[in-house]
Scaffold this motif. Structure first.
Motif, short mmCIF file in Angstrom:
data_model
loop_
_atom_site.label_atom_id
_atom_site.label_comp_id
_atom_site.label_asym_id
_atom_site.label_seq_id
_atom_site.Cartn_x
_atom_site.Cartn_y
_atom_site.Cartn_z
N GLY A 2 0.82 -1.20 0.00
CA GLY A 2 0.00 0.00 0.00
C GLY A 2 0.85 1.25 0.00
N VAL A 3 0.16 2.38 0.02
CA VAL A 3 0.84 3.66 0.17
C VAL A 3 0.11 4.45 1.26
CG1 VAL A 3 1.64 3.80 -2.21
CG2 VAL A 3 -0.55 4.79 -1.60
N ILE A 4 0.89 5.26 1.96
CA ILE A 4 0.27 6.10 3.00
C ILE A 4 0.86 7.51 2.87
CG2 ILE A 4 1.99 5.40 4.75
CD1 ILE A 4 -0.27 5.74 6.85
N GLN A 5 0.02 8.49 3.05
CA GLN A 5 0.52 9.86 3.12
C GLN A 5 -0.29 10.60 4.17
OE1 GLN A 5 0.08 10.95 -0.99
NE2 GLN A 5 -1.81 12.05 -0.58
N PHE A 6 0.23 11.74 4.59
CA PHE A 6 -0.31 12.35 5.79
C PHE A 6 -0.95 13.71 5.55
CE2 PHE A 6 3.02 9.35 6.45
CZ PHE A 6 2.46 8.47 7.38
N VAL A 7 -1.05 14.05 4.28
CA VAL A 7 -1.76 15.29 3.91
C VAL A 7 -2.66 15.02 2.71
CG1 VAL A 7 -0.08 17.01 4.71
CG2 VAL A 7 0.17 16.01 2.44
N ASP A 8 -3.68 15.87 2.59
CA ASP A 8 -4.55 15.80 1.42
C ASP A 8 -3.81 16.42 0.22
OD1 ASP A 8 -7.88 16.03 0.76
OD2 ASP A 8 -6.46 17.14 -0.48
N PRO A 9 -3.72 15.69 -0.90
CA PRO A 9 -2.91 16.21 -2.01
C PRO A 9 -3.50 17.43 -2.70
CG PRO A 9 -3.99 14.16 -2.65
CD PRO A 9 -4.29 14.36 -1.19
N VAL A 10 -4.79 17.69 -2.52
CA VAL A 10 -5.40 18.85 -3.18
C VAL A 10 -5.35 20.09 -2.29
CG1 VAL A 10 -7.52 19.79 -4.16
CG2 VAL A 10 -6.83 17.45 -4.69
N THR A 11 -5.63 19.91 -0.99
CA THR A 11 -5.67 21.08 -0.11
C THR A 11 -4.42 21.21 0.75
OG1 THR A 11 -6.67 19.81 1.68
CG2 THR A 11 -8.17 20.85 0.11
N GLY A 12 -3.68 20.12 0.96
CA GLY A 12 -2.51 20.16 1.82
C GLY A 12 -2.86 20.03 3.30
N GLN A 13 -4.14 19.84 3.57
CA GLN A 13 -4.59 19.72 4.96
C GLN A 13 -4.09 18.41 5.58
OE1 GLN A 13 -8.69 20.54 4.71
NE2 GLN A 13 -9.06 19.86 6.80
N PRO A 14 -3.66 18.43 6.86
CA PRO A 14 -3.22 17.18 7.48
C PRO A 14 -4.35 16.16 7.46
CG PRO A 14 -2.72 19.06 8.87
CD PRO A 14 -3.57 19.57 7.76
N GLN A 15 -4.07 14.98 6.98
CA GLN A 15 -5.11 13.96 6.85
C GLN A 15 -4.45 12.68 6.33
OE1 GLN A 15 -8.36 15.35 4.44
NE2 GLN A 15 -8.84 13.29 3.77
N ILE A 16 -4.77 11.56 6.98
CA ILE A 16 -4.15 10.31 6.51
C ILE A 16 -4.93 9.79 5.32
CG2 ILE A 16 -3.70 7.89 7.09
CD1 ILE A 16 -3.24 8.89 9.96
N THR A 17 -4.22 9.65 4.21
CA THR A 17 -4.89 9.06 3.04
C THR A 17 -3.97 7.98 2.48
OG1 THR A 17 -3.94 10.75 1.64
CG2 THR A 17 -6.21 11.07 2.28
N GLY A 18 -4.53 7.09 1.69
CA GLY A 18 -3.75 6.02 1.09
C GLY A 18 -4.63 4.81 0.95
N ARG A 19 -4.05 3.73 0.47
CA ARG A 19 -4.80 2.50 0.25
C ARG A 19 -3.91 1.32 0.57
NH1 ARG A 19 -8.38 5.47 -0.05
NH2 ARG A 19 -10.03 5.69 -1.61
N TYR A 20 -4.56 0.20 0.91
CA TYR A 20 -3.82 -1.02 1.18
C TYR A 20 -4.54 -2.16 0.48
CZ TYR A 20 -2.26 -5.22 3.56
OH TYR A 20 -1.80 -6.47 3.82
N LEU A 21 -3.78 -3.01 -0.23
CA LEU A 21 -4.39 -4.14 -0.93
C LEU A 21 -3.73 -5.43 -0.46
CD1 LEU A 21 -6.36 -5.00 -3.21
CD2 LEU A 21 -4.37 -4.97 -4.74
N GLY A 22 -4.54 -6.28 0.17
CA GLY A 22 -4.04 -7.57 0.62
C GLY A 22 -3.56 -8.37 -0.59
N GLN A 23 -2.48 -9.09 -0.45
CA GLN A 23 -1.89 -9.91 -1.53
C GLN A 23 -1.62 -9.04 -2.77
OE1 GLN A 23 -1.07 -13.02 -0.65
NE2 GLN A 23 -2.17 -12.87 1.27
N GLY A 24 -1.14 -7.85 -2.53
CA GLY A 24 -0.85 -6.95 -3.67
C GLY A 24 0.62 -6.59 -3.68
#
Ligand code: PEP
Ligand code: MG
Length: 845
Positions: A221-243
């Motif tokens: 998966g990937v994780i990031q800690f800000v919103d890419p459009v507003t820059g506001q602190p926020q955990i976003t990302g996705r995780y895929l089992g067996q990926g």
């Protein structure tokens, strides 16, 4: 490090290895930092740029030596590592080393399905990225033994050889194809559009695969800690089992990292791993001094960090991230200012569609780059450039864009594509340019017919549409627009910029609303108020025409007496809005016939309004016509021939000064004489204006100050600046006219051949857009030097359209100018660009 006859120079990434960014690239350097932070990074080696270059040049690669480093049975990945992450690079290739034996081993470890999936994917990715076969030949099928066989068969049929099963050959081919792809024309163009030098080098990073498949918790998966459009602190990302790799970003069933309304999130299923990721995020932010997106893999419950990349961001988010990092003490204010590219502010300054107004939505797509714009449809880059040359905003509509569309995109107000996603060419380039952009819209483009069809409606070239890159909507017609919202972070950053810059920034503003905008953007005053714009309003136009058609000087005086209170009210308003900041008012400039009707119908109406015979009016209008009006009876020439106009304007300015001062705000108006070419012109006008000032002082029984200056718009004024400065407190370079006269190019007609000229390299750029520093610039330097020789405290500025360009600001700053003046919307860009210059070259003054 190893050396043989073959190219095999590589460095293992350890905390102390000599990894340097210019050679090994940003990714290698970043991975070394992650290793130093003790993050669980799989074994990685970095190939430096000279190695990659010799690979591209065809030198043999000792790929066995690299493989030996990882152990014969490891699978590995290769990623690009240019010096700057924004410069892109060839696609990552995973699972190199896979062959029938490795596949069998994977089946034993992870089961048939998982092993088949990885193997099939490797064959496809090798075939398309390395052998350059058409991806369509590998239609997506469920992984299975027969799908693998099919894929291998396609490869063999197309390539006339067996799929390479030797890991060393696979690696050598991957390295060669990535090295060559980097040298290709489209890759070059793409990165040059991002500011990369033509010969930008590429490093490559080879890493042991962390599998992401297994019996225990496994996935990627990937994780990031800000919103890419507003820059506001926020955990976003996705995780895929067996990926693997970045699969999670594409798969619909991928889990959210936290709070997944559809079921358990990564945090729910692996709270400890999630907590580790949060810790890594904090460590990366503090030590890498940047918001990073972390790419991770979990193999049987063991977390591995494969990579960390700067979070992709909109300009707005980039600004907020820089400000937040500085507020948290991670970076300095100076660095925050330097991290925001001045031109990126344009995106934040873009108008938005007014949410309250009706929206005639005709299509929807992906909101790829924020802001909205209205324009006429064009279907080719050439048409976009032609439209820009005519000064008409256009929307470039394409099926998808390619690198050769870059010039067209530069010329368009917005971009709309039928295909593509958030990271397609159009989206990436438009975000970089700050252009509103919608991609993957539900339109059907018919390039032959030059039409787009959308929801049963159809639009052709020249039709007006609105592209809303913030919502992803396409609207028919010109939507109601709202000025951009300038948030607290924007203001904070520009406030810091102001502390560093050493050249002033004013705005060109003619109307109260321009002036209000100038204040919003914190311009330090008005550098150019074009007063003629005040006469085009309906109620004044007729008085103006009466003045032009006056038969006697008494009649002319009567018309001017009626204009006087209107002008006075204009200036009172401007002075009040600017609240004590300097206001530089340019006396009347255009040729008088610009105020006359051009049609016979209009002339007849005018004859009626003036109660004069049509033949009189027509004769007078014809008498005023000029062959070369821009070189005719305009500017100070009018002031000399018809001094009453300037006298009226000066009286209005002084009376407004007194009126506003009485209400408490001291004003020192600046009066500027346009189109000067001789000292005597200035003397004559100055005598009149001084006399008006004296009269107003007596009449009002009060004193006031004012400054008289000259607009340098003719080459002669620049050359004779020494003597002109005897009567001028300031010189402001009007580089629009000065460019016109220096080149002998008409401002109004040059668009006809400018494209050809630029394409054929006659001019490097359109000199009306980018200041010609060699020619016009030399006149600026001569004028500045000669003027200052006469008068050391002479104020120098530029107020042509070039005033808001970072390159012109650099030029003017170097020449010792006091300020630049540009249209209000460019003021923030100019403030930031000026701060960059001062920070990058601090000892100039
Ligand atoms: C100029 O010539 O540069 C200028 C600022 O004046 P205008 O554009 O009004 O001619
Ligand atoms: Mg001018």
């Amino acid at each position: 490090m190893q050396k043989t006859d073959h190219v095999s120079d590589f460095a293992r990434i350890t905390p102390t290895a000599r990894i340097d960014r210019p050679s090994h690239g940003w990714r290698a350097k970043c991975l070394q930092r992650l290793v130093r932070l003790d993050l669980p990074v799989p074994e990685t080696v970095a190939l430096p740029a000279p190695t990659v270059r010799s690979i591209a040049a065809g030198h043999p690669i000792d790929s066995k030596a690299i493989l030996a480093h990882f152990g014969e049975s490891s699978l590995i990945s290769v990623r690009p590592s240019p010096e700057n992450p924004d410069w892109g690079g060839p696609a990552t290739v995973l699972n190199i080393g896979l062959n029938a034996d490795q596949h069998a081993a994977l089946v034993r470890r992870h089961g048939q399905a998982a092993a088949d999936a990885i193997y099939l994917r490797f064959i496809q990715s090798y075939s398309t990225h390395v052998a350059r076969l058409d991806p369509d030949m590998f239609a997506t099928t469920q992984p299975s033994a027969s799908a693998i066989k099919d894929a291998l068969r396609v490869y063999e049929a197309e390539m006339d050889e067996e799929f390479p099963f030797d890991p060393a050959r696979q690696l050598a081919e991957v390295l060669r194809s990535m090295a060559r792809a980097w040298e290709g024309t489209s890759a070059r163009l793409l990165r040059q559009a991002k500011g990369a030098p033509a010969e930008a080098p590429l490093g490559l990073v080879v890493q042991a695969m962390a599998q992401g498949i297994g019996q225990g918790i496994s996935g990627s998966g990937v994780i990031q800690f800000v919103d890419p459009v507003t820059g506001q602190p926020q955990i976003t990302g996705r995780y895929l089992g067996q990926g693997q790799g970045r699969d999670a970003l594409m798969a619909e069933q991928a889990l959210y990292l936290t709070h997944d309304p559809r079921g358990p999130s990564l945090q729910d299923i692996a709270p400890e791993i999630f907590a580790d990721l949060l810790r890594y995020g904090v460590a990366c932010r503090a030590r890498l001094r940047e918001e990073m997106q972390i790419e991770f893999t979990i193999e049987d419950g063991r977390l591995a960090v494969l990579d960390a990349v700067k979070v992709q961001r909109s300009a707005r988010a980039g600004l907020r991230i820089a400000v937040d990092l500085a507020k948290d003490g991670v970076i300095s204010h100076e660095e925050a200012v330097l991290r925001v590219e001045p031109r990126a502010l344009t995106e934040m300054l873009h108008p938005q569609v007014d949410a309250r107004a009706p929206r005639d939505v005709v299509a929807r797509g992906i909101a790829a780059s924020p802001g909205a714009a209205v324009g006429r449809i064009v279907f080719s880059s050439a048409a976009a450039q032609a439209s820009a040359a005519r000064g008409e905003p256009c929307i470039l509509v394409r099926r998808e864009t390619a690198p050769e569309d870059i010039r067209g995109m530069h010329s368009a107000a917005a971009v709309l594509t039928e295909r593509g996603g958030m990271t397609s060419h159009a989206a990436v380039i438009a975000r970089g340019l700050g252009l509103p952009c919608v991609v993957g819209a539900d339109i059907r483009l018919d390039p032959k017919e030059k039409r787009i069809h959308a929801q049963g409606r159809s639009f052709g070239e020249g039709d007006l549409i609105t592209v809303d890159g913030t919502t992803g909507q396409v609207l028919a017609g010109a939507a109601d627009m709202l000025p951009p919202a300038l948030d607290e972070h924007f203001q904070t950053l520009l406030g810091w910029a102001d502390q560093f810059r050493d050249i002033g920034v004013r705005a060109n503003a003619d109307t109260p609303s321009d002036a209000a905008m100038a204040r919003t953007f914190k311009a330090q005053g008005i550098g150019l108020c074009r007063t003629e714009h005040m006469f085009f309003e309906e109620d004044r136009l007729i008085v103006m025409r009466e003045m032009i058609f006056a038969d006697t000087s008494q009649d002319r005086a009567a018309a001017l007496t009626r204009l006087l209170p209107m002008q006075r009210a204009d200036f009172v308003q401007l002075f009040e809005i600017m609240a004590g900041l300097p206001v530089c008012i340019r006396l009347f400039d255009p040729p008088l016939h610009e105020f006359l009707p051009h049609s016979r119908e209009g002339l007849r109406e005018l004859a009626e309004a003036l109660d004069k015979p049509l033949s009189d009016v027509t004769r007078r209008a014809e008498a005023l016509a000029e062959f070369n009006p821009m070189l005719g009876m305009r500017g100070v020439r009018l002031g000399v021939v018809l001094p009453e106009i300037y006298a009226m304007q000066a009286q209005a300015i002084f009376e407004a000064t007194v009126e506003v001062a009485r209400r408490g705000a001291a004003v020192v108006p600046e009066i500027m004489i346009p189109l000067v070419s001789a000292r005597r012109e200035v003397e004559l006008v100055k005598t009149h204006i001084d006399a008006v000032a004296a009269a107003v002082r007596v009449k009002e029984g009060t004193d006031f100050d004012y400054k008289l200056g000259v607009m340098v718009e003719t080459p002669r004024a620049a050359l004779r600046a020494g003597e002109i400065a005897q009567h001028a407190a300031f010189l402001s370079f009007g580089t629009n006219d000065l460019t016109q006269m220096t080149y002998g190019l008409s401002r109004d007609d040059a668009g006809r051949f400018m494209n050809t000229y630029v394409q054929q390299g006659v001019f490097p750029e359109d000199p009306f857009h980018i200041l010609d520093v060699d020619g016009v610039g030399e006149l600026l330097l001569i004028g500045a030097e000669r003027g200052r020789k006469t008068r050391e405290d002479l104020t120098l500025s530029i107020c042509g359209e070039h005033g808001g360009n970072p390159e012109s600001i650099a030029f003017c700053r170097k020449a010792g100018f006091d300020y630049v003046s540009c249209s209000p919307y460019r003021v923030p860009l100019a403030r930031l660009a000026a701060a960059h210059l001062a920070l990058q070259d601090p000892i100039l003054h």
